[in-house]
Design a protein around this motif. Structure first.
Motif, PDB file in Angstrom:
ATOM      1  N   ARG A  34       2.342   1.893  -3.491  1.00  0.00           N
ATOM      2  CA  ARG A  34       1.461   2.335  -4.579  1.00  0.00           C
ATOM      3  C   ARG A  34       0.843   3.707  -4.317  1.00  0.00           C
ATOM      4  O   ARG A  34       0.017   4.164  -5.088  1.00  0.00           O
ATOM      5  N   SER A  35       1.205   4.347  -3.198  1.00  0.00           N
ATOM      6  CA  SER A  35       0.588   5.643  -2.917  1.00  0.00           C
ATOM      7  C   SER A  35       1.646   6.726  -2.734  1.00  0.00           C
ATOM      8  O   SER A  35       2.802   6.555  -3.080  1.00  0.00           O
ATOM      9  N   ARG A  36       1.219   7.848  -2.185  1.00  0.00           N
ATOM     10  CA  ARG A  36       2.031   9.055  -2.100  1.00  0.00           C
ATOM     11  C   ARG A  36       3.369   8.811  -1.406  1.00  0.00           C
ATOM     12  O   ARG A  36       4.417   9.250  -1.892  1.00  0.00           O
ATOM     13  N   THR A  37       3.341   8.097  -0.273  1.00  0.00           N
ATOM     14  CA  THR A  37       4.574   7.889   0.486  1.00  0.00           C
ATOM     15  C   THR A  37       5.597   7.105  -0.342  1.00  0.00           C
ATOM     16  O   THR A  37       6.774   7.466  -0.384  1.00  0.00           O
ATOM     17  N   ILE A  57       8.599  17.773  -2.099  1.00  0.00           N
ATOM     18  CA  ILE A  57       8.792  16.672  -1.154  1.00  0.00           C
ATOM     19  C   ILE A  57       9.869  17.085  -0.149  1.00  0.00           C
ATOM     20  O   ILE A  57      10.996  17.375  -0.537  1.00  0.00           O
ATOM     21  N   ASN A 115       0.826  -1.210   0.000  1.00  0.00           N
ATOM     22  CA  ASN A 115       0.000   0.000   0.000  1.00  0.00           C
ATOM     23  C   ASN A 115       0.854   1.251   0.000  1.00  0.00           C
ATOM     24  O   ASN A 115       0.575   2.208  -0.710  1.00  0.00           O
ATOM     25  N   LEU A 116       1.905   1.236   0.828  1.00  0.00           N
ATOM     26  CA  LEU A 116       2.813   2.385   0.870  1.00  0.00           C
ATOM     27  C   LEU A 116       3.384   2.648  -0.515  1.00  0.00           C
ATOM     28  O   LEU A 116       3.425   3.778  -0.992  1.00  0.00           O
ATOM     29  N   ARG A 139       5.830   6.856  -3.597  1.00  0.00           N
ATOM     30  CA  ARG A 139       6.351   7.675  -4.694  1.00  0.00           C
ATOM     31  C   ARG A 139       7.395   8.655  -4.181  1.00  0.00           C
ATOM     32  O   ARG A 139       8.399   8.907  -4.845  1.00  0.00           O
ATOM     33  N   SER A 140       7.171   9.200  -2.965  1.00  0.00           N
ATOM     34  CA  SER A 140       8.158  10.150  -2.446  1.00  0.00           C
ATOM     35  C   SER A 140       9.466   9.422  -2.110  1.00  0.00           C
ATOM     36  O   SER A 140      10.548   9.973  -2.284  1.00  0.00           O
ATOM     37  N   ILE A 191      10.694   6.788  -3.778  1.00  0.00           N
ATOM     38  CA  ILE A 191      11.373   6.566  -5.056  1.00  0.00           C
ATOM     39  C   ILE A 191      11.953   7.881  -5.579  1.00  0.00           C
ATOM     40  O   ILE A 191      13.051   7.922  -6.122  1.00  0.00           O
ATOM     41  N   ALA A 192      11.217   8.980  -5.362  1.00  0.00           N
ATOM     42  CA  ALA A 192      11.678  10.288  -5.834  1.00  0.00           C
ATOM     43  C   ALA A 192      12.989  10.681  -5.157  1.00  0.00           C
ATOM     44  O   ALA A 192      13.918  11.135  -5.825  1.00  0.00           O
TER      45      ALA A 192
END
Lengths: 260, 355
Positions: free
Chosen positions: B195-198, B217, B192-193, B200-201, B203-204
């Motif tokens: 596939r969501s905002r957290t 971010i 869940n983490l 992605r941040s 990976i960013a």
């Protein structure tokens, strides 16, 4: 304080050790204005953008955004208050798809936290779905539908630049900083980009600072041109005046030899 | 009956699903049935192996979040496992704390350690960061060793089996279901983490931290968050490990254990939760497979004494081979196999290999 400018830079200087990168620069951007920032390589154009978006901390001077001072603000705070930017080399996340890159741009707008994300409950799930719909609008705007689920790593450079532009747009900014968006693009891609820039200007009335080397594009699109050389101010004004200014011609083409 | 001509997504919610097709649903259901039936047929030795895999899956998922997704290298993993195990052991021995106290306490210790040892990541990257996390390992090892000698538990701190709702966890089969439940929860949480905002941040900041910062971010906070989440999951594993084994000794938490976890991330496939699971299964089972292989060799009696050395050497060799030939790890192999069968009878060429 009521200010007609969205952004005002006052007497901005930037030094790296003994090197003067920017020397007493003052410029302003009015609402809805497309301001082109031009100058030869190393003139300090990208440094101006970096100071505004908080990546560099200026040595002197002030930056005012919507009338409030933002000098030395952390980059993520600058993004939160509505300053979006693109990067010269794309700056995309290669392992993510086009859509996921745009979703990273929506970071500030998604109200969620790690705990809710982990459970994927309530707001976390609702926002993930709603944000995908929003991002899809941007994808349609820049005509990237075919590539939405492709990873950046496999995309040609020209498309990557468009994705970088779309990502900045997805941030729903109030001020957009474009760092050489047309560099590395072919003729057709440049024409597409010009179309997107004009549409944003006309439909969203979004002010932009646009660092650019393609003089033809600048002459055709910009409302106003600001010229930098060796970190110092040269001139600014309407495209036809600036581009015919002898000082600007001298910077780009050199001084005419006395022997003639 | 109407036949679909393909698999089409018609809503954004559909795109976020973890399980997409009917085939995947059926395969997963079959796998769940196998998992549920397994403990009723497996011999105690194989039951123990499964439990060890389950424990490894939690800690490997934790390291995968930190290293595979957020890009922060950590060599403090064995130290964190030890911290969880010792928190549990000490609380049990000193105040007789029950399961429901020691488990959250271990999580709190993990959060604090993650915060403290995440701080260097704000300034350091790569190898330099790895060295500071190594300090975590030695500090915990020292503290644990001191406790053992001062209190006279030189052979280890023994911990009685915990009881859940008045039910004592003594048999391997009980543990199997408890650990399986933990695994399902942790893996779902991590998926869940990711596939969501957290996620992605994470990976960013792994791929481009300056760009991530310019996109809004907060890089420092996100790095610390990754350290804290990862550490909490790891100390929880340490606590469960203490109960499962029934005793805690600092000698079990060597630097070799850390390397095993790093190997799970690399061999499994960095940047994938499936990779964490595959890596955990592979690394836990590997020495047993090698041992079995040695026994098959004729005149193997002479080799039995060298089994340890052969294991180490084979493990090192496998790591090197994966790094050179399959940087995407077991997940890479799995994806290639799956694509091969999905496209059969058409041949897949090297074009588009990047996916």
């Amino acid at each position: 304080m009521a200010s007609p400018e969205i952004l005002a830079i006052e007497q901005l200087s930037l030094h790296f050790g003994g090197l003067t990168v920017l020397d007493q620069i003052s410029l302003s951007v009015r609402p809805g204005e497309l301001l082109a920032l031009i100058g030869p390589n190393g003139a300090g154009k990208t440094s101006v953008l970096n100071c505004i978006s908080g990546l560099y901390r200026p040595s002197q001077g002030r930056i005012l955004y919507e009338g409030a001072e933002i000098t030395g603000l952390a980059p993520h705070r600058a993004a939160e208050i509505g300053i979006a930017r693109t990067f010269q080399h794309g700056g995309l996340f290669p392992q993510l798809t086009v859509r996921e890159n745009l979703l990273v741009g929506r970071h500030c707008h998604i109200r969620s936290n790690a705990f809710l994300d982990g459970l994927f409950l309530g707001p976390a799930k609702r926002m993930e779905i709603a944000e995908r719909a929003l991002v899809e609008e941007v994808i349609e705007f820049v005509e990237l539908e075919r590539y939405r689920n492709q990873r950046i790593a496999g995309l040609p450079f020209g498309l990557q630049k468009v994705v970088g532009f779309a990502r900045a747009l997805a941030m729903a900014p109030k001020l957009m900083l474009l760092d050489e968006p047309s560099a590395g693009l072919n003729r057709e891609e440049k024409e597409n980009l010009a179309r997107f820039i004009l549409r944003i200007k006309h439909e969203k009335n979004l002010p932009m600072i646009w660092v650019e080397h393609d003089m033809q594009m600048v002459a055709d699109l910009a409302d106003r041109i600001y010229v930098l050389d060796y970190g110092g101010y040269i001139t600014d004004g309407a495209p036809e005046d600036v581009l015919s200014d002898p000082k600007v011609i001298e910077i780009y083409l050199g001084r005419q030899g006395k022997a003639n | 009956m109407a036949q679909a001509s393909g698999y089409f997504k018609t809503s954004y919610g559909q795109e976020l699903r973890l399980i997409e097709t009917t085939t995947q649903k059926v395969a997963l259901a079959a796998f769940v049935v196998v998992l549920l039936v397994y403990p009723f047929f497996a011999k105690p030795f194989f039951l123990d192996l499964a439990n060890q895999v389950f424990l490894a899956v939690i800690a490997a998922s934790a390291l995968m979040l930190l290293t595979g997704f957020a890009g922060q290298i950590s060599l403090g993993h064995a130290g964190l496992l030890a911290a969880g195990a010792f928190t549990t052991g000490i609380l049990y021995k000193e105040v007789g704390a029950p399961f429901w106290v020691t488990l959250p306490a271990s999580a709190v210790v993990g959060a604090l350690l993650g915060l403290v040892f995440g701080l260097p990541s704000l300034r350091l990257k790569g190898l330099y960061l790895a060295v500071t996390t190594l300090a975590l390992h030695f500090i915990v090892a020292y503290a644990g060793g001191e406790y053992e000698t001062k209190r006279g538990y030189s052979t280890g701190v023994s911990v009685s089996p915990p009881s859940l709702f008045g039910f004592e966890l003594t048999q391997g089969r009980h543990w199997y279901f408890v650990l399986l439940a933990f695994d399902v929860l942790v893996v779902l949480f991590c998926l869940n983490l990711v596939r969501s905002r957290t996620g992605r941040s994470f990976i960013a900041i792994r791929d481009h931290d300056t760009v991530a910062e310019a996109l809004g971010i907060p890089v420092k906070r996100t790095k610390l968050l990754a350290f804290v989440i990862s550490s909490v999951l790891t100390t929880l594993t340490g606590s469960l490990l203490a109960y499962y084994q029934g005793f805690v000794t600092i000698q079990a938490f060597t630097i070799y254990l850390t390397i095993e976890y790093v190997a799970m991330v690399i061999i499994g496939g960095s940047g994938s939760m499936l990779g964490a699971i595959l890596g955990a299964v592979f690394v836990v089972l590997f020495p047993h497979v090698i041992e079995a292989a040695i026994r098959l060799v004729p005149a193997s009696r002479h080799l039995v004494n060298d089994a340890f050395a052969i294991n180490f050497a084979a493990f090192g060799l496998i790591m090197v081979l994966f790094l050179i030939f399959e940087p995407l790890g077991l997940v890479g192999i799995w994806r290639r196999l799956r694509d091969y069968f999905l496209l059969w009878p058409f041949r897949q060429t090297a074009v588009g290999k990047g996916g």
